[in-house]
Design an enzyme around this catalytic site. Structure first.
Site, PDB file in Angstrom:
ATOM      1  N   GLN A   1       0.878  -1.165   0.000  1.00  0.00           N
ATOM      2  CA  GLN A   1       0.000   0.000   0.000  1.00  0.00           C
ATOM      3  C   GLN A   1       0.912   1.210   0.000  1.00  0.00           C
ATOM      4  OE1 GLN A   1      -2.484  -1.472   3.348  1.00  0.00           O
ATOM      5  NE2 GLN A   1      -4.200  -0.746   2.090  1.00  0.00           N
ATOM      6  N   SER A   2       0.504   2.259  -0.696  1.00  0.00           N
ATOM      7  CA  SER A   2       1.403   3.371  -0.998  1.00  0.00           C
ATOM      8  C   SER A   2       1.736   4.296   0.160  1.00  0.00           C
ATOM      9  CB  SER A   2       0.820   4.217  -2.131  1.00  0.00           C
ATOM     10  OG  SER A   2       0.710   3.436  -3.290  1.00  0.00           O
ATOM     11  N   SER A   3       0.886   4.370   1.164  1.00  0.00           N
ATOM     12  CA  SER A   3       1.134   5.337   2.227  1.00  0.00           C
ATOM     13  C   SER A   3       0.742   4.763   3.585  1.00  0.00           C
ATOM     14  CB  SER A   3       0.333   6.615   1.970  1.00  0.00           C
ATOM     15  OG  SER A   3      -1.049   6.366   2.161  1.00  0.00           O
TER      16      SER A   3
END
Length: 153
Positions: A20-22
């Site tokens: 997941q990116s963040s």
């Protein structure tokens, strides 16, 4: 059994890559995590006996600007020739920068590893599958390209 999942591939292990990116997505988008971890069960349903989960990149962008030890581990595992399939929630999310993504797909082709996402099973050695993977990659870039074009108008 799916025709692209040969007995040889099923004897190798499947690797589920989770990202997941963040940090905010890690905390607030638990459904995405549930779906990604669920890919391990999907790999077993497809016939893989050994399934490895790589989830060190939760909360790390795939842009190429942040170190991703999980992605590096994924590449090393694929290069070992012992991985039959890489499973991910969306093939284009393996990496957000083209250099990393194309490198991984090329390596998968060299060692005959398939890429599996909920839309299908892709063999990088098959031209049509390479084209589909390329379209998926292109599609992941369309948002940033259209944003750039709109900002120039």
């Amino acid at each position: 059994m799916h025709p692209k999942l040969t007995t040889e591939l099923l004897k190798r292990r499947a690797v589920v890559y989770i990202r997941q990116s963040s940090p905010g997505q890690v905390v607030h988008n638990l459904e995405s995590q549930r779906r990604q971890y669920g890919l391990a069960d999907h790999a077993r349903q497809l016939g893989f006996h050994e399934v490895q989960v790589i989830d060190e990149d939760l909360g790390r962008s795939g842009s190429g600007k942040v170190e991703r030890p999980g992605f590096e581990r994924l590449v090393a595992e694929v290069c070992s020739g012992e991985v039959g399939a890489v499973l991910c929630i969306e093939a284009s999310r393996l990496a957000r920068n083209g250099r990393d993504w194309h490198h991984l797909i090329e390596l998968c082709g060299l060692v005959r590893t398939v890429v599996i996402d909920p839309d299908g099973i892709y063999d990088p050695c098959i031209l049509n599958d390479r084209l589909l993977l390329g379209l998926k990659r292109h599609d992941s870039q369309s948002t940033s390209c259209s944003t750039f074009r709109n900002s120039q108008q």
